[in-house]
Scaffold this motif. Sequence first.
Motif, PDB file in Angstrom:
ATOM      1  N   ALA A 270     -26.585 -26.516  11.649  1.00  0.00           N
ATOM      2  CA  ALA A 270     -25.182 -27.272  12.560  1.00  0.00           C
ATOM      3  C   ALA A 270     -25.016 -27.987  11.370  1.00  0.00           C
ATOM      4  O   ALA A 270     -24.531 -28.290  10.912  1.00  0.00           O
ATOM      5  N   TRP A 271     -23.040 -27.974  11.702  1.00  0.00           N
ATOM      6  CA  TRP A 271     -21.802 -28.750  11.051  1.00  0.00           C
ATOM      7  C   TRP A 271     -22.323 -28.105   9.434  1.00  0.00           C
ATOM      8  O   TRP A 271     -22.086 -28.999   8.294  1.00  0.00           O
TER       9      TRP A 271
ATOM     10  N   ALA B 259     -21.746 -20.453  13.956  1.00  0.00           N
ATOM     11  CA  ALA B 259     -21.894 -19.675  12.729  1.00  0.00           C
ATOM     12  C   ALA B 259     -21.590 -19.092  12.465  1.00  0.00           C
ATOM     13  O   ALA B 259     -20.781 -18.031  13.036  1.00  0.00           O
ATOM     14  N   TYR B 260     -20.140 -18.869  11.287  1.00  0.00           N
ATOM     15  CA  TYR B 260     -19.723 -18.000  10.469  1.00  0.00           C
ATOM     16  C   TYR B 260     -17.859 -17.656  11.385  1.00  0.00           C
ATOM     17  O   TYR B 260     -17.265 -17.113  11.310  1.00  0.00           O
ATOM     18  N   SER B 261     -17.844 -18.867  12.239  1.00  0.00           N
ATOM     19  CA  SER B 261     -16.847 -18.166  13.625  1.00  0.00           C
ATOM     20  C   SER B 261     -15.922 -18.839  13.162  1.00  0.00           C
ATOM     21  O   SER B 261     -15.463 -19.606  11.747  1.00  0.00           O
ATOM     22  N   VAL B 262     -14.665 -18.899  13.469  1.00  0.00           N
ATOM     23  CA  VAL B 262     -13.154 -18.786  12.986  1.00  0.00           C
ATOM     24  C   VAL B 262     -12.503 -19.789  13.352  1.00  0.00           C
ATOM     25  O   VAL B 262     -12.079 -20.738  13.146  1.00  0.00           O
ATOM     26  N   ASN B 263     -13.623 -20.494  14.915  1.00  0.00           N
ATOM     27  CA  ASN B 263     -13.343 -21.873  15.588  1.00  0.00           C
ATOM     28  C   ASN B 263     -14.082 -22.813  14.637  1.00  0.00           C
ATOM     29  O   ASN B 263     -13.468 -23.927  14.108  1.00  0.00           O
ATOM     30  N   GLY B 264     -15.420 -22.816  13.781  1.00  0.00           N
ATOM     31  CA  GLY B 264     -15.702 -23.359  12.724  1.00  0.00           C
ATOM     32  C   GLY B 264     -14.989 -23.408  11.859  1.00  0.00           C
ATOM     33  O   GLY B 264     -15.316 -24.629  11.583  1.00  0.00           O
ATOM     34  N   PHE B 265     -14.207 -23.091  11.533  1.00  0.00           N
ATOM     35  CA  PHE B 265     -13.664 -23.469  10.640  1.00  0.00           C
ATOM     36  C   PHE B 265     -12.675 -23.960  10.771  1.00  0.00           C
ATOM     37  O   PHE B 265     -12.673 -24.926  10.164  1.00  0.00           O
ATOM     38  N   ARG B 266     -11.870 -23.124  12.089  1.00  0.00           N
ATOM     39  CA  ARG B 266     -10.632 -23.847  12.886  1.00  0.00           C
ATOM     40  C   ARG B 266     -10.921 -25.595  12.486  1.00  0.00           C
ATOM     41  O   ARG B 266     -10.175 -26.880  11.934  1.00  0.00           O
ATOM     42  N   LEU B 267     -12.715 -26.372  13.205  1.00  0.00           N
ATOM     43  CA  LEU B 267     -12.879 -27.597  13.575  1.00  0.00           C
ATOM     44  C   LEU B 267     -12.355 -28.305  11.988  1.00  0.00           C
ATOM     45  O   LEU B 267     -12.493 -29.567  11.877  1.00  0.00           O
ATOM     46  N   GLU B 268     -12.514 -27.693  11.100  1.00  0.00           N
ATOM     47  CA  GLU B 268     -12.336 -28.747   9.702  1.00  0.00           C
ATOM     48  C   GLU B 268     -11.444 -28.106   8.530  1.00  0.00           C
ATOM     49  O   GLU B 268     -11.095 -28.273   7.113  1.00  0.00           O
ATOM     50  N   ARG B 269     -10.672 -27.632   9.448  1.00  0.00           N
ATOM     51  CA  ARG B 269      -9.035 -26.555   8.825  1.00  0.00           C
ATOM     52  C   ARG B 269      -8.484 -27.514   7.540  1.00  0.00           C
ATOM     53  O   ARG B 269      -8.356 -27.453   6.320  1.00  0.00           O
ATOM     54  N   ARG B 270      -8.333 -28.765   8.375  1.00  0.00           N
ATOM     55  CA  ARG B 270      -7.310 -29.954   7.367  1.00  0.00           C
ATOM     56  C   ARG B 270      -8.214 -30.367   6.161  1.00  0.00           C
ATOM     57  O   ARG B 270      -7.865 -30.590   5.335  1.00  0.00           O
ATOM     58  N   LEU B 271      -9.635 -30.716   6.856  1.00  0.00           N
ATOM     59  CA  LEU B 271     -10.393 -30.845   5.401  1.00  0.00           C
ATOM     60  C   LEU B 271     -10.628 -30.087   4.117  1.00  0.00           C
ATOM     61  O   LEU B 271     -10.274 -30.159   3.156  1.00  0.00           O
TER      62      LEU B 271
ATOM     63  N   SER C  37     -11.327 -38.851   5.175  1.00  0.00           N
ATOM     64  CA  SER C  37     -11.302 -38.042   7.128  1.00  0.00           C
ATOM     65  C   SER C  37     -11.979 -39.022   7.273  1.00  0.00           C
ATOM     66  O   SER C  37     -12.404 -38.496   8.932  1.00  0.00           O
ATOM     67  N   GLY C  38     -12.558 -39.559   7.230  1.00  0.00           N
ATOM     68  CA  GLY C  38     -13.350 -40.919   7.976  1.00  0.00           C
ATOM     69  C   GLY C  38     -14.519 -40.176   8.149  1.00  0.00           C
ATOM     70  O   GLY C  38     -14.991 -40.352   9.057  1.00  0.00           O
ATOM     71  N   LYS C  39     -15.578 -39.755   7.705  1.00  0.00           N
ATOM     72  CA  LYS C  39     -16.398 -38.080   7.301  1.00  0.00           C
ATOM     73  C   LYS C  39     -17.115 -39.105   6.383  1.00  0.00           C
ATOM     74  O   LYS C  39     -17.765 -39.173   5.586  1.00  0.00           O
ATOM     75  N   GLU C  40     -19.054 -38.200   6.691  1.00  0.00           N
ATOM     76  CA  GLU C  40     -19.349 -38.588   5.642  1.00  0.00           C
ATOM     77  C   GLU C  40     -20.326 -36.956   6.117  1.00  0.00           C
ATOM     78  O   GLU C  40     -20.689 -36.396   7.191  1.00  0.00           O
ATOM     79  N   VAL C  41     -20.491 -37.060   4.413  1.00  0.00           N
ATOM     80  CA  VAL C  41     -21.842 -35.280   4.148  1.00  0.00           C
ATOM     81  C   VAL C  41     -22.537 -35.478   3.409  1.00  0.00           C
ATOM     82  O   VAL C  41     -22.772 -36.887   2.333  1.00  0.00           O
ATOM     83  N   THR C  42     -23.148 -34.342   3.515  1.00  0.00           N
ATOM     84  CA  THR C  42     -24.336 -34.223   2.272  1.00  0.00           C
ATOM     85  C   THR C  42     -25.024 -32.666   1.871  1.00  0.00           C
ATOM     86  O   THR C  42     -24.483 -31.853   2.869  1.00  0.00           O
ATOM     87  N   PHE C  43     -25.677 -33.669   0.950  1.00  0.00           N
ATOM     88  CA  PHE C  43     -25.925 -31.919   0.116  1.00  0.00           C
ATOM     89  C   PHE C  43     -27.548 -31.785   0.177  1.00  0.00           C
ATOM     90  O   PHE C  43     -27.798 -30.608  -0.536  1.00  0.00           O
TER      91      PHE C  43
ATOM     92  N   PHE D 106     -23.117 -28.144   2.327  1.00  0.00           N
ATOM     93  CA  PHE D 106     -23.291 -29.047   2.316  1.00  0.00           C
ATOM     94  C   PHE D 106     -23.460 -29.686   3.925  1.00  0.00           C
ATOM     95  O   PHE D 106     -22.349 -28.062   4.852  1.00  0.00           O
ATOM     96  N   GLN D 107     -23.490 -30.194   4.402  1.00  0.00           N
ATOM     97  CA  GLN D 107     -23.715 -30.516   5.880  1.00  0.00           C
ATOM     98  C   GLN D 107     -22.505 -31.699   5.985  1.00  0.00           C
ATOM     99  O   GLN D 107     -23.034 -32.785   5.458  1.00  0.00           O
ATOM    100  N   PHE D 108     -21.730 -32.260   7.446  1.00  0.00           N
ATOM    101  CA  PHE D 108     -21.345 -33.430   7.718  1.00  0.00           C
ATOM    102  C   PHE D 108     -22.605 -33.956   8.928  1.00  0.00           C
ATOM    103  O   PHE D 108     -23.280 -33.638   9.649  1.00  0.00           O
ATOM    104  N   ARG D 109     -22.907 -35.554   8.418  1.00  0.00           N
ATOM    105  CA  ARG D 109     -23.386 -36.115   8.619  1.00  0.00           C
ATOM    106  C   ARG D 109     -22.235 -36.876   9.924  1.00  0.00           C
ATOM    107  O   ARG D 109     -21.795 -37.494  10.449  1.00  0.00           O
ATOM    108  N   ASN D 110     -23.795 -37.349  10.662  1.00  0.00           N
ATOM    109  CA  ASN D 110     -23.393 -38.603  12.058  1.00  0.00           C
ATOM    110  C   ASN D 110     -22.381 -37.805  12.994  1.00  0.00           C
ATOM    111  O   ASN D 110     -20.942 -37.743  13.506  1.00  0.00           O
ATOM    112  N   THR D 111     -22.227 -36.173  13.177  1.00  0.00           N
ATOM    113  CA  THR D 111     -21.443 -35.431  13.632  1.00  0.00           C
ATOM    114  C   THR D 111     -22.443 -34.766  14.837  1.00  0.00           C
ATOM    115  O   THR D 111     -23.206 -34.320  14.832  1.00  0.00           O
TER     116      THR D 111
END
Length: 436
Positions: A177-178, A141-153, A210-216, A129-134
């Motif tokens: 992307a996202w 891609a595949y990065s630790v920081n990429g996970f870190r950005l959404e760790r709480r979610l 979390s105030g976000k939108e996702v799309t599949f 899935f992807q986050f919308r409006n981001t």
Amino acid sequence: MIAEEMVIACCTDLAGKVRGKAFPASQFDKRRKRGVGWTPTNVQITCFDTIAESPFGSLGDLVIIPDENARVRVQLGDHVPTEHFALGDIRHTDGRPWEFCTRSILKGALDRLNNVSGLTLCGAFEHEFQFRNTASSIGEAYSVNGFRLERRLAETLVAAMRAAGLEPDTFMKEFGAWQYEVTMGPSRGVAIADQSTILRELVRLVANASGKEVTFTPIRDPAGVGNGVHIHLSFLKGDKPATWDPNGKHELGKIAGQFIAGILKYLDAIVAITAPSVVSYLRLTPHRWSAAFNNLGFRDREASVRICPVFDLSDISKAAQFNFEFRAADATASPHLQLAALVHAGVQGIKEELPIPDATAEDLSLLDPSTLAARGYVRLPKSLPEALDRFLANRTVTGWFPAGFADTYAKHKKGEMAFLEGKTQQEICNLYEQVY
């Protein structure tokens, strides 16, 4: 402000949406017996909230019977409403399963599998899935920081999955992307599709909280990366793994190999069900790490069916690890219909005693049509109209479903396509991004 908790009795439909009706949670036991009212023509509501040509018109009455085994109640926090819903079966008012209930159709397919083979289906869906409006980012891609950005979610989602009875597996930043991927542990029978549906709803729940939108959606951008659904399957004989045979071709047991052969033989006719949107066919093209041909691959992520790796270091036995993955699917479909189509095709392969297919080790898109045909490979449909034509033309496939289903399903999809007439490819992508 006072409030009384409500629960939604719901089901997946021909649009791949989860629809239903809420009632006070205190009535759940009563509603398990008498259900909540439903209307036959609801099945023809497209993903764009238009109503396709319906054989039912304004006539008829049905009920949704919520299933305790598919009931979800999750409380994310003190200031977030409790999420409470239960998947169920649509029935006639006299209790008979309704012919167009996707969950009942799957149950029929699973009964057929058990009657023919004596096996129980085991499996799990994995979702991208992807986050919308981001704002888009690069380099993650595949990065630790990429996970870190959404760790709480991610950690909230894992807790919600566990509270809902799902077995969390992995969460990762994907290539797009996202784009992220979430996976879960296997379950059995109808619960495979139930849990896929539940997972999608939990992702939306946690994102919204979390105030976000996702799309599949399968494709947001015609030139971009798509979101797939990968359906992992294996078999049990009683409680023992029954997919792996160390002496079998590709280490597949005989029945598992025949099951896969059936999927591949009938794939061009069932892809209208497993990938049922207009934009699905922007994704099902060569070199998108999806699927474009009816081929079996050994660890090949562009094969329609992939034999997945096993790991000698695992504490799980090789027989229990061994599974195969169907890749020509996306989240615009009902998981129940997807799985029903795969099971019926696989059972047909068992009944026809089809030979275990060869596994490809080359790029089939580079072969000319005559070579492909000589080797038994078929290019999957390149559009939804072509997919529907192949579905309707295959009497074996349409015969797996209740009377009238194939025609009604095709009318539903034609109603969806009619809504998109005159729109550009990007406008169409934008619409699917909103509704999925």
